[in-house]
Scaffold this active site. Structure first.
Site, PDB file in Angstrom:
ATOM      1  N   ASP A 282       0.777  -1.127   0.146  1.00 10.50           N
ATOM      2  CA  ASP A 282      -0.169  -0.049  -0.044  1.00 10.50           C
ATOM      3  C   ASP A 282       0.656   1.233   0.163  1.00 10.50           C
ATOM      4  O   ASP A 282       2.205   1.161  -0.019  1.00 10.50           O
ATOM      5  CB  ASP A 282      -1.113   0.000   1.109  1.00 10.50           C
ATOM      6  CG  ASP A 282      -2.134   0.862   1.030  1.00 10.50           C
ATOM      7  OD1 ASP A 282      -1.964   1.771  -0.005  1.00 10.50           O
ATOM      8  OD2 ASP A 282      -3.257   0.826   1.531  1.00 10.50           O
TER       9      ASP A 282
HETATM   10  C1  BGC Z   1      -4.947   3.292   0.057  1.00  8.02           C
HETATM   11  C2  BGC Z   1      -5.354   2.230  -0.836  1.00  8.02           C
HETATM   12  C3  BGC Z   1      -5.000   2.632  -2.208  1.00  8.02           C
HETATM   13  C4  BGC Z   1      -3.689   3.335  -2.449  1.00  8.02           C
HETATM   14  C5  BGC Z   1      -3.387   3.838  -3.851  1.00  8.02           C
HETATM   15  C6  BGC Z   1      -3.973   4.033  -0.287  1.00  8.02           C
HETATM   16  O1  BGC Z   1      -3.851   5.286   0.846  1.00  8.02           O
HETATM   17  O2  BGC Z   1      -5.151   2.633   1.487  1.00  8.02           O
HETATM   18  O3  BGC Z   1      -6.548   1.762  -0.859  1.00  8.02           O
HETATM   19  O4  BGC Z   1      -5.451   1.651  -3.120  1.00  8.02           O
HETATM   20  O5  BGC Z   1      -3.907   4.360  -1.414  1.00  8.02           O
HETATM   21  O6  BGC Z   1      -4.225   5.162  -4.031  1.00  8.02           O
END
Ligand code: BGC
Length: 763
Positions: A282
């Protein structure tokens, strides 16, 4: 072979300065092709493939192109413009081995056309419709040059304080697993290699929905039994359905951050579940290993993550900076890097990018002049899905449906807020494309009744919350705060109510209140809106509440005082039309809650499939020395599976084909469902099982099947569910998935509480 594919193959075969690799002769033999390619990659080129970067609007394009051409980037996300992605793919084609990039994005509940948020989609209990929403999302995203989505988000959530509850599909492992399968099927279509498919990356692996206290990014501490039984099945279902990617969660699990968790990423995901795709971190999660306190510095964080099995690092440069030194010192071996590179290249292969790097980017001459042209949107699908997502919670004295000829006072800060209609994670959706409730009602009433509108209140007047929402705001627009004194706004709304036959109040949370990092300590509708509701109630006019929110709310006052309550979540681009369809009776609501609504925040967690206890509270009996709260009524305000209709349904005559099931055998459970009301309608018949005695404590009941049925007034139908030994299985203390002999109760009903039952024995 399509013309596009042929063009791409030529690009692979004939581009100037082409070397033997990637060897086009091997193109149809994935393992051989990737092995051949990897045999020609330098260590730096391999490490470059493990980097996933976010493309911000202000990033210098030339610098990015240079990095890509140097083989230092494997994929990007957040870039949805054809020309930009083409430019980046061109740069990748100039790299020594011409390995294509992939382009990812958070396509979570729609891309340009926005569907209801996860909780809304789940409220439809309609797998075909949910698959369709994912398919349409894929078609639109692929047409915008995207190859992969960071979805579905299948985190089970039982604590509505957690803002990301909105994004997921609720509290139940079975329902969420079914939706996980449907969405993966929708995104990937018959194959993720198709030009109109995108690869699904299921998230957040794992258990992110169980963060302690519902506070985002907090720790998860959970018994293995609960993990296996309740929280892991949806991820597994997505993987079994063929999801090509997994996003690793931000939280720790029993003391080990997911991003450094070898058990999670190797033993469970790869060895037990046989996952062959790509695992991405993530956002910034590898760097965060330092703040979790399990890595001294970035170097150690990179070592832990790559060794655990995080293939790509998202939005940081740690792998790029640290892996060369770690390989040199022997702390990471090349085989570990190769393992991840193979997964990344494998995913690119599966997305069809080696066959044609421009598969979804297309040629410049075909670039759409207007991404939001009506012909590129899927409004009919959005309206259909939004209608199915609406859950009627109360309807006293047939307050609904409304007469079109009535005079209606429409009030509330969410009645005309296009951005809020979309909910959070609205991908490339634009507020301007959304139909608000005000627009939907105006259209429905045109030339007939009278629609009077007043805002009545701001979503909140709490300066701390307003500051927070402004800080969050994606579109960099200020959250709209009406500067008028609250009392004046309320007085205006009450004045209009005086001229109307009925009040419709659109209240709840603004979308930023149900988002990543938006954890709440309260579940009520903010005070500014509650004051408005109290004043409206005092007018004595019928009061219909249209709720917009991304989590179960504490609705004790509202459920007792409103004449009708319609839960609409955030219903997307066509939300205003869909809600008006229900308010005026053009569509009979059939949505059912995918998550329990507690009576108060103190009841959290409230979920229907709670494990049994030694001193259960029994409704209608004294509470002393039973498992209960003594200050208020026990049990949820609205249970899982609940939702009303404009007609009435009954379930009767539950019968089983046998009172015994032999090992490996099956039996049929039947029930008669009847529409005893005046209108045609749909409902969802739900089948729950209760395991009477087992070697471990089992839930009071568990959803095992459901069927959406449509019945004319007076019509009845026998519904048959097929139950097999597989449906009786659970994880025992040794984490084996078994069915144990003994008695089971079959419960069939229209929500998790109102059921009728029969028993059988497994021998
Ligand atoms: C979130 C994810 C997301 C990623 C990319 C993160 O802050 O937890 O769910 O896919 O950002 O945007």
């Amino acid at each position: 072979m399509t013309a596009r594919l042929a063009l791409g193959l030529c690009a692979v075969l004939l581009s100037p300065g082409a070397r033997a690799a990637p060897d086009p002769a091997l193109l149809n033999d994935k393992p051989a092709f990737i092995a051949d390619l990897m045999s020609q990659m330098t260590l730096d080129e391999k490490i470059g493939q493990l980097r996933l970067i976010s493309i911000g609007p202000d990033m210098p394009r030339e610098k990015i192109a240079g990095e890509i051409a140097a083989g230092r980037i494997g994929g990007t996300f957040n870039s949805v413009v054809h020309a930009d992605n083409r430019m980046m793919q061109d740069a990748a084609r100039k790299s020594r081995l011409r390995i294509p990039l992939f382009f990812a994005y958070d396509v979570v509940h729609g891309h340009r056309t926005i569907f209801p948020i996860g909780l809304g989609l789940a409220s439809s209990w309609d797998m075909g419709a949910i698959e369709r929403a994912a398919r349409v999302s894929a078609i639109e995203a692929a047409a915008d040059s995207l190859d992969m989505t960071f979805a579905p988000m299948v985190d089970i959530s039982r604590d509505p304080r957690w803002g990301r509850t909105s994004e997921g599909f609720g509290e139940d492992p079975y329902l969420v697993s079914r939706i996980a399968q449907a969405t993966v099927k929708g995104y990937q279509g018959p194959s993720p290699a198709r030009a109109d498919s995108i690869m699904a990356s299921v998230k957040h692996f794992a258990l992110y929905g169980a963060v302690e206290g519902g506070r985002d990014y907090n720790v998860v501490d959970m018994s293995p039994l609960r993990m296996y039984q309740d929280y892991l099945p949806p991820y597994r279902a997505a993987i079994d359905a063929g999801a090509g990617g997994v996003m690793v969660a931000l939280n720790s699990i029993n003391g080990i951050p997911a991003s450094a968790n070898t058990w999670l990423l190797q033993d469970l995901l790869r060895k037990d579940w046989g996952f062959r795709g790509v695992a991405v971190s993530d956002h910034g999660a590898i760097t965060e290993l330092v703040r979790h306190g399990v890595a001294r510095d970035g170097r150690e964080a990179a070592r832990l993550a790559i060794r655990a099995g995080v293939d790509m690092s998202m939005a940081d440069t740690l792998y790029l900076q640290e892996l060369p030194g770690l390989v040199k010192s022997g702390e990471v071996n090349v085989a570990e890097i190769d393992r991840s590179v193979r997964n990344v290249l494998g995913a690119k292969y599966d997305m069809g990018l080696f066959h044609d790097p421009y598969l979804r980017i297309g040629a410049a001459v075909d670039d759409p002049p207007d991404l939001y042209a009506e012909g590129r949107m899927h409004r009919a699908d959005a309206r259909e899905l939004a209608r199915k997502a609406l859950v009627l919670l109360e309807n006293r004295n047939q307050a609904l449906p409304l007469a079109r000829t009535a005079a209606v006072a429409l009030v509330g800060p969410l009645a005309d807020s296009p951005l809020d209609m979309m909910g959070s994670w609205s991908a490339a959706g634009k507020g301007q494309s959304s139909i608000t409730l005000r627009q939907g009602m105006e259209e429905a009433m045109r030339g007939k009744g009278r629609l009077l509108y007043a805002r009545g209140a701001n979503v909140t007047d709490d300066p701390r919350v307003v500051d927070y929402l402004n800080f969050l705001n994606w579109d960099r627009k200020e959250v709209f705060q009406d500067p008028r004194p609250p009392a004046d706004m309320i007085a205006e709304a009450v004045g209009l109510a005086g001229q109307a036959d009925v009040i419709v109040a659109a209240v709840g949370e603004s979308r930023g209140m149900s988002h990543e990092s938006s954890s709440r300590t309260r579940l009520d509708i903010p005070a500014s809106q509650r004051s408005l509701l109290h004043a409206l109630k005092a007018t004595g006019k019928p009061l219909v509440l249209v709720l917009m929110n991304g989590r179960p709310l504490d609705l004790q006052w509202e459920s007792a005082n409103a004449d009708a309550l319609l839960e609409t979540w955030y219903s997307g681009t066509e939300g205003g039309h869909a809600i008006a369809d229900v308010l005026f009776g053009d569509y009979n609501p059939a949505g059912k809650l995918p998550i329990s609504f507690p009576r108060s925040i103190g009841q959290i967690p409230t979920y229907y499939n709670h494990p049994r206890v030694g001193r259960p509270f029994v409704e209608g009996k004294p509470g002393n020395y039973t498992s209960q709260y003594f200050e208020e009524k026990n049990g949820p305000l609205y249970p899982f599976g609940y939702g009303l209709s404009y007609t009435d349904f009954t379930v009767s005559d539950i019968s089983l084909s046998s009172t015994r099931m032999e090992r490996g055998g099956r039996l049929a459970a039947r029930a008669t469902v009847a529409n005893i009301g005046q209108r045609p309608g749909e409902t969802v018949v739900q089948l729950y099982l209760r395991d009477e005695t087992a070697s471990v404590v089992r839930p009071v009941k568990e959803l095992r099947d459901f069927r959406r049925v449509s019945l004319a007034p007076g019509e009845s139908r026998v519904i048959q569910f097929d139950i097999g030994e597989e449906d009786l299985k659970f994880f025992n203390a040794r984490l084996e998935h078994v069915a144990e002999p003994g008695e089971f109760e079959v419960q069939i009903g229209l929500d998790s509480r109102a059921v009728r039952s029969q028993r059988f024995e497994l021998r």
